[in-house]
Design a protein around this motif. Structure first.
Motif, short mmCIF file in Angstrom:
data_model
loop_
_atom_site.label_atom_id
_atom_site.label_comp_id
_atom_site.label_asym_id
_atom_site.label_seq_id
_atom_site.Cartn_x
_atom_site.Cartn_y
_atom_site.Cartn_z
N SER A 9 0.82 -1.21 0.00
CA SER A 9 0.00 0.00 0.00
C SER A 9 0.86 1.26 0.00
N PHE A 10 1.88 1.27 0.86
CA PHE A 10 2.75 2.44 0.93
C PHE A 10 3.66 2.54 -0.29
N LEU A 11 4.02 1.39 -0.87
CA LEU A 11 4.86 1.41 -2.07
C LEU A 11 4.20 2.18 -3.19
N VAL A 12 2.94 1.85 -3.48
CA VAL A 12 2.25 2.53 -4.58
C VAL A 12 1.99 3.99 -4.22
N ALA A 13 1.69 4.27 -2.96
CA ALA A 13 1.51 5.66 -2.54
C ALA A 13 2.77 6.47 -2.81
N GLU A 14 3.92 5.88 -2.53
CA GLU A 14 5.20 6.57 -2.78
C GLU A 14 5.45 6.74 -4.27
#
Length: 454
Positions: free
Chosen positions: A399-404
């Motif tokens: 989730s945080f990967l794509v947000a970044e």
């Protein structure tokens, strides 16, 4: 059967036809996993509505999208050992009650902070439910059909996620996003009413923990009347000599350590792929030019493909399970990479998303069955739960990967190329697990333990 006869529980399950009572266990566990999948995926499908209604940036959704995943990890890691100590049924009923009530409460959140807290509590219940449902189902299956039936039950998870997408696409334009969470909370609470009288405790757990023979006889008699005259029950399996150090000590013992770590790594990486796409695909497709409704409907095809786990289960019962799942992860990486090159062609995007989802969810849905077969009864719930719990951090990372990547303005194709890499890593982890042969080492170093209940 003579009155003096004792019954080996697993041999009894292997010899009998799969009974209506076992199908009841299957249906109840399937329903639990179905609602688990629905409530886990729901936040991704309502995310575009949150951006619109509350006027927040897409990058601000990272905490609320991952809050349930932190709860999932906490719920799995804490309740696995509790299940091995207090029983599968108690943990299942409590977990369904928690995630149903918390999901229902999420429908009345007034801001992102409140929704994030409620999603975390929802996750605790979700994380506790999954490993116990897998363990209970596994312990009622005959050996020859164990992987197939457990995988079939686990198909409820991606199917629940797909139902969440279709329901969201239908409900949100008419009644708003809150009603999706109302449905996701009310249904599990109704299920609790059925679980209390109908769901049995694991018979293997009862024998392993020395529960009264009358209770065991009563349960097995519902599978076949031939158990009604048994005066003793035994559970014969390979148990490593270090099992006495506790269930966590068992799964981290020398015989199981390499296999446990590789299971954790594979599940972690598989969830990086699944949650990166399940949570962000509707937004990424919308940004690529699709209408919100079309983006949601196409994204809903991704979890729907998980029904392929039945085929993998059939193959796992007959061939090397590690290699079967590893191939699935390799093909997942290839097809996820391909999604990034079809944003401008809906005719090709639809089948590619479906195939990628079928492969990703099939491989991931097969992992709990692989783990359940790897550990003995005394540590099975802990082993499955810790794989699921530690692996959940992969969902958080996804989730945080794509947000970044979105915040750094990576292109559509670049995002999907990066998300494909963890699929290849998951495959490599299972190759290492197979090469290390930890299960064979455990059997060579094990003492054959016979647990008897008279």
């Amino acid at each position: 059967m003579r009155a003096s006869d004792s019954v080996d529980v697993q041999a009894f399950l292997d010899e009998q036809p799969f009974s209506a009572f076992q199908w009841l266990v299957f249906v109840l566990c399937f329903a639990i996993v179905l609602f688990d999948g629905f409530d886990t995926a729901a936040i991704g499908f309502i995310a575009p509505s949150l951006v619109k209604e509350w006027g927040v940036e897409k990058s601000a959704l990272g905490p609320v999208l991952s809050a349930a995943l932190f709860g999932l990890a906490a719920g799995a890691l804490s309740t696995g050992p509790l299940s091995d100590r207090f029983g599968r049924k108690r943990m299942l009923v409590a977990s369904v009650l928690v995630f149903g009530a918390a999901c229902l409460g999420s429908a009345f959140a007034v801001d992102l902070q409140q929704l994030t807290i409620l999603r975390f509590v929802t996750g605790i219940g979700l994380g506790a439910a999954m490993p116990n449902a897998v363990t209970l189902m596994n312990e009622y299956c005959p050996q020859r059909r164990r992987a197939m039936l457990t995988n079939l039950m686990f198909c409820g998870f991606p199917l629940g996620g797909a139902c969440g997408g279709f329901l969201a696409a239908w409900m949100i334009p008419q009644w708003g996003w809150r009603n999706v969470l109302v449905a996701g909370g009310a249904a599990p609470l109704l299920l609790v009413v059925l679980l209390l009288p109908l769901l049995p405790e694991s018979v293997r757990y009862m024998v392993a923990n020395g529960q009264p023979v009358e209770l065991i006889r009563k349960v097995l008699s519902r599978i076949s009347p031939s158990a009604a005259t048994a005066r003793a029950f035994v559970l014969t399996e390979q148990v490593h000599v270090e099992a006495a150090s506790g269930t966590v000590g068992l799964i981290l013992s020398r015989a199981f350590r390499v296999g446990s770590i590789m299971l954790w790594l594979a599940y972690f990486m598989g969830l990086v792929v699944l949650y990166a796409l399940a949570n962000w695909m509707p937004i990424l497709f919308k940004d690529a030019g699709l209408t919100p409704q079309t983006a949601t409907l196409i994204a809903a095809l991704f979890p729907l493909g998980g029904v392929g786990a039945v085929l993998f289960g059939w193959l796992m019962d007959r061939f090397n399970a590690n290699r079967i799942i590893a191939v699935g992860y390799v093909l997942t990486a290839v097809t996820v990479f391909a999604i990034g090159h079809f944003a401008d062609n809906v005719g090709l995007l639809v089948p590619v998303v479906f195939v990628a989802g079928a492969l990703a969810n099939t491989a991931q849905s097969s992992m709990p069955s692989l783990a359940a077969g790897f550990y003995p009864t005394k540590g099975r719930a802990t082993g499955v739960a810790w794989m699921l719990g530690i692996g959940r951090f992969g969902g958080i990372a996804g989730s945080f990967l794509v947000a970044e990547l979105v915040a750094r303005h990576f292109s559509f194709s670049q995002i999907f190329a990066i998300v494909a890499i963890p699929g290849a890593i998951a495959a490599l982890a299972l190759v290492v697990k197979q090469a290390a042969s930890p299960q064979e080492s455990a059997e060579k170093a094990a003492d054959r333990a016979v647990v008897r209940v008279h």
